[in-house]
Design an enzyme around this catalytic site. Structure first.
Site, PDB file in Angstrom:
ATOM      1  N   ARG A 100     -14.673 -14.317   4.964  1.00  0.00           N
ATOM      2  CA  ARG A 100     -13.432 -14.028   5.680  1.00  0.00           C
ATOM      3  C   ARG A 100     -12.479 -15.223   5.691  1.00  0.00           C
ATOM      4  O   ARG A 100     -11.270 -15.062   5.699  1.00  0.00           O
ATOM      5  CB  ARG A 100     -13.738 -13.634   7.123  1.00  0.00           C
ATOM      6  N   CYS A 124     -17.003  -7.678  10.583  1.00  0.00           N
ATOM      7  CA  CYS A 124     -18.285  -8.171  10.066  1.00  0.00           C
ATOM      8  C   CYS A 124     -19.326  -7.964  11.141  1.00  0.00           C
ATOM      9  O   CYS A 124     -19.059  -7.335  12.152  1.00  0.00           O
ATOM     10  CB  CYS A 124     -18.181  -9.624   9.624  1.00  0.00           C
ATOM     11  N   ARG A 129     -12.989  -8.514  14.240  1.00  0.00           N
ATOM     12  CA  ARG A 129     -12.331  -9.665  13.629  1.00  0.00           C
ATOM     13  C   ARG A 129     -10.934  -9.380  13.067  1.00  0.00           C
ATOM     14  O   ARG A 129     -10.686  -9.537  11.859  1.00  0.00           O
ATOM     15  CB  ARG A 129     -13.244 -10.301  12.580  1.00  0.00           C
ATOM     16  N   ARG A 407     -25.108 -20.353   3.992  1.00  0.00           N
ATOM     17  CA  ARG A 407     -23.642 -20.417   4.202  1.00  0.00           C
ATOM     18  C   ARG A 407     -23.272 -21.577   5.106  1.00  0.00           C
ATOM     19  O   ARG A 407     -22.158 -22.098   5.011  1.00  0.00           O
ATOM     20  CB  ARG A 407     -23.153 -19.114   4.855  1.00  0.00           C
TER      21      ARG A 407
HETATM   22  C1  EPZ Z   1     -13.845 -19.221  13.929  1.00  0.00           C
HETATM   23  O1  EPZ Z   1     -13.638 -17.870  13.540  1.00  0.00           O
HETATM   24  C2  EPZ Z   1     -15.169 -19.637  13.333  1.00  0.00           C
HETATM   25  N1  EPZ Z   1     -15.119 -19.461  11.882  1.00  0.00           N
HETATM   26  C3  EPZ Z   1     -16.302 -18.795  13.929  1.00  0.00           C
HETATM   27  O2  EPZ Z   1     -17.525 -19.317  13.452  1.00  0.00           O
HETATM   28  C4  EPZ Z   1     -16.282 -18.926  15.458  1.00  0.00           C
HETATM   29  O3  EPZ Z   1     -17.240 -18.043  16.011  1.00  0.00           O
HETATM   30  C5  EPZ Z   1     -14.897 -18.575  16.009  1.00  0.00           C
HETATM   31  O4  EPZ Z   1     -13.875 -19.382  15.343  1.00  0.00           O
HETATM   32  C6  EPZ Z   1     -14.782 -18.799  17.502  1.00  0.00           C
HETATM   33  O5  EPZ Z   1     -15.075 -20.132  17.806  1.00  0.00           O
HETATM   34  C7  EPZ Z   1     -14.502 -20.371  11.134  1.00  0.00           C
HETATM   35  O6  EPZ Z   1     -13.993 -21.378  11.612  1.00  0.00           O
HETATM   36  C8  EPZ Z   1     -14.499 -20.140   9.660  1.00  0.00           C
HETATM   37  P1  EPZ Z   1     -10.986 -16.720  16.183  1.00  0.00           P
HETATM   38  P2  EPZ Z   1     -12.204 -17.189  13.665  1.00  0.00           P
HETATM   39  O7  EPZ Z   1      -9.791 -16.302  15.418  1.00  0.00           O
HETATM   40  O8  EPZ Z   1     -11.177 -18.225  13.460  1.00  0.00           O
HETATM   41  C9  EPZ Z   1      -9.711 -12.691  18.415  1.00  0.00           C
HETATM   42  C10 EPZ Z   1     -19.659 -19.276  12.460  1.00  0.00           C
HETATM   43  O9  EPZ Z   1     -20.764 -18.805  12.828  1.00  0.00           O
HETATM   44  N2  EPZ Z   1      -8.631 -12.603  17.417  1.00  0.00           N
HETATM   45  O10 EPZ Z   1     -10.952 -17.977  16.968  1.00  0.00           O
HETATM   46  O11 EPZ Z   1     -12.202 -15.987  12.799  1.00  0.00           O
HETATM   47  C11 EPZ Z   1     -11.075 -12.443  17.792  1.00  0.00           C
HETATM   48  O12 EPZ Z   1     -11.370 -11.075  17.667  1.00  0.00           O
HETATM   49  C12 EPZ Z   1     -18.379 -18.489  12.636  1.00  0.00           C
HETATM   50  O13 EPZ Z   1     -19.547 -20.385  11.896  1.00  0.00           O
HETATM   51  C13 EPZ Z   1      -7.672 -11.610  17.528  1.00  0.00           C
HETATM   52  O14 EPZ Z   1      -7.703 -10.784  18.445  1.00  0.00           O
HETATM   53  O15 EPZ Z   1     -12.236 -16.759  15.189  1.00  0.00           O
HETATM   54  C14 EPZ Z   1     -11.981 -13.187  18.773  1.00  0.00           C
HETATM   55  O16 EPZ Z   1     -12.254 -12.367  19.876  1.00  0.00           O
HETATM   56  C15 EPZ Z   1     -18.598 -17.084  13.109  1.00  0.00           C
HETATM   57  N3  EPZ Z   1      -6.676 -11.576  16.587  1.00  0.00           N
HETATM   58  C16 EPZ Z   1     -11.130 -14.363  19.248  1.00  0.00           C
HETATM   59  O17 EPZ Z   1      -9.777 -14.006  18.935  1.00  0.00           O
HETATM   60  C17 EPZ Z   1      -6.588 -12.492  15.575  1.00  0.00           C
HETATM   61  O18 EPZ Z   1      -5.631 -12.412  14.776  1.00  0.00           O
HETATM   62  C18 EPZ Z   1     -11.438 -15.693  18.582  1.00  0.00           C
HETATM   63  O19 EPZ Z   1     -11.407 -15.527  17.146  1.00  0.00           O
HETATM   64  C19 EPZ Z   1      -7.557 -13.507  15.479  1.00  0.00           C
HETATM   65  C20 EPZ Z   1      -8.579 -13.538  16.415  1.00  0.00           C
END
Ligand code: EPZ
Length: 430
Positions: A100, A124, A129, A407
């Site tokens: 992603r 996922c 997400r 990963r």
């Molecule tokens: C990052 O994902 C990390 N991945 C994740 O780590 C981690 O769990 C997550 O941040 C939270 O800390 C990477 O850095 C590659 P978010 P990301 O956007 O950026 C909502 C691991 O195991 N949201 O901060 O995709 C979302 O649904 C992985 O290493 C929206 O609603 O996470 C969630 O509830 C898994 N709209 C919250 O925000 C959006 O456009 C936080 O997601 C984006 C996110």
């Protein structure tokens, strides 16, 4: 598919070198798309996600050179990236479906080349997400976005301009993407409710050393004054706080003592305090953390996952593994992802007593011993929780689908063997 075999019961003692953080390296790599000059990154972890992102970017025309270098007497990877001949502006389905974080090409390509096509990442194993925050912020910065045939097609014919964007959630990915996009946009961009994870500070430091003008590091309000051009720079990937937290649990769950070399205690304050409340000794040093579980009585404790500096969702599964053998009950509340308890049924197969309530809460009642079993996980952190349970369990545990671990955990077996674990990889062909 490779498997990991663990014979549990060994007390783990010694030192583990903590690698560079995957979640910091991914946006750092993509920021090299913002300039035609060389961007050099040190301490990049050797992980399948990194190899994968490199090949996606090479496909676009990015030049990638890999070298070994010594960092504090450990061999680590140094990469030189140069985006002086980008030919493609499309991140295709086959890449995005496997990783992603491919969405990190959105901000830099749109900002510098005014066009990008990204296969829309689906949900996922841990949740739906969405990327609505990334897309609506880019629209506010002047992008025209349409979703067609499963692709996000974004155009900024006159270039992006600054905007005042307010995130409805403090998204890590959106903060990185909009930061990268705003560096080359005309005028000033202000992000409110930005994420504050240490990986973002790492990105801001690199972008500023490339000539960007970003203020507000480590706060939830970031101000970016766009510049005409960025130039080359060198940066070092921060230590992986999630890897460090994962090995901290390996010490605690085996009643051992491990020094986490290169770990930054400042980035792990909540998890370290929880470990102390669970009865584990934590010694914070300037460039390492010592976790001492020898002769310690492990006590149940509650956790609530939250945005940084709250308790990280990426350590929830690993702490749950420790709670399974703690004295008393622990309440785990997951507030970030709506489906992040997939490890629970697998831990229960090993004798854990866990009840899930709704999507967000689980009660763990500690048991005396876990017993080894064949188990399977659906995501990276859940897989590590099963490795931890296997290290503490009586008998043999086989963890299937090791590709999840590859990963995000560099040299996993080597690191655990180095502190005394009985762990082997069973190759698909064995
Ligand atoms: C990052 O994902 C990390 N991945 C994740 O780590 C981690 O769990 C997550 O941040 C939270 O800390 C990477 O850095 C590659 P978010 P990301 O956007 O950026 C909502 C691991 O195991 N949201 O901060 O995709 C979302 O649904 C992985 O290493 C929206 O609603 O996470 C969630 O509830 C898994 N709209 C919250 O925000 C959006 O456009 C936080 O997601 C984006 C996110």
């Amino acid at each position: 598919m490779d498997k990991i075999k663990i014979i549990g019961g060994n007390q783990l003692n010694g030192k583990i070198y903590i690698s560079g953080a995957k979640n910091a390296a991914l946006p750092l790599i993509c920021s090299s798309l913002l300039t035609e000059d060389k961007v050099i990154l040190k301490n990049v972890p050797q992980l399948s996600d990194i190899t994968f992102l490199n090949s996606l970017l090479e496909n676009l025309g990015l030049k990638v050179i890999e070298e070994d270098t010594l960092l504090e007497s450990h061999t680590t990877k140094k990469y030189t990236y140069q985006a002086d001949d980008i030919k493609e502006l499309v991140a295709p389905y086959d890449f995005v479906r496997k990783m992603r974080a491919s969405y990190y090409v959105l901000g830099p390509l749109l900002s510098r080349f005014r066009h990008v096509e990204l296969s829309l990442p689906g949900g996922c194993a841990i949740g739906a997400r969405p990327i609505d925050i990334h897309l609506s912020s880019l629209e506010q910065m002047g992008a025209e976005i349409e979703i067609k045939n499963g692709y996000v097609i974004a155009n900024a014919r006159d270039g992006l301009h600054g905007a005042h964007v307010i995130f409805h959630k403090a998204s890590v990915g959106a903060t990185c993407n909009i930061l990268m996009a705003a560096t080359l946009a005309k005028g000033i961009t202000k992000i409110e409710n930005a994420a504050k994870e240490p990986e973002i500070a790492n990105l801001i430091d690199l972008l500023n050393s490339m000539g960007a003008r970003i203020e507000g590091k480590n706060t939830s309000i970031l101000t970016i004054e766009g510049v005409e051009k960025l130039h080359g720079a060198t940066s070092t990937v921060v230590a992986d706080r999630i890897e460090a937290g994962s090995y901290a649990i390996a010490a605690a769950i085996t009643h051992g003592k491990i020094e986490l070399i290169n770990a930054n205690a400042e980035h792990l304050q909540q998890p370290l305090r929880v470990l102390e409340r669970m009865g584990i000794e934590v010694i914070e040093k300037p460039h390492s953390i010592i976790i001492n579980g020898i002769d310690k009585h492990i006590i149940g404790e509650d956790i609530y996952t939250d945005y940084y500096p709250g308790f990280p969702t990426d350590l929830q599964a690993q702490f749950m593994a420790l709670m399974t053998i703690a004295d008393g009950a622990s309440l785990v509340t997951e507030s970030i992802w709506e489906n992040r308890f997939m490890h629970v049924p697998e831990l229960c197969r090993m004798g854990a007593n866990i009840n899930i309530h709704g999507h967000a809460s689980a009660i763990v009642r500690g048991v005396k011993k876990l017993s080894g079993a064949p188990v399977m996980a659906t995501d990276l952190r859940a897989s590590f929780a099963l490795v931890l349970a296997g290290l503490a369990a009586e008998g043999e545990t086989i963890v299937n689908r090791v590709y999840h671990l590859d990963r995000g955990y560099e040299k996993l077996e080597e690191k655990l063997k180095g502190v005394g674990a009985n762990i082997t990889r069973i190759k698909e062909t064995d």
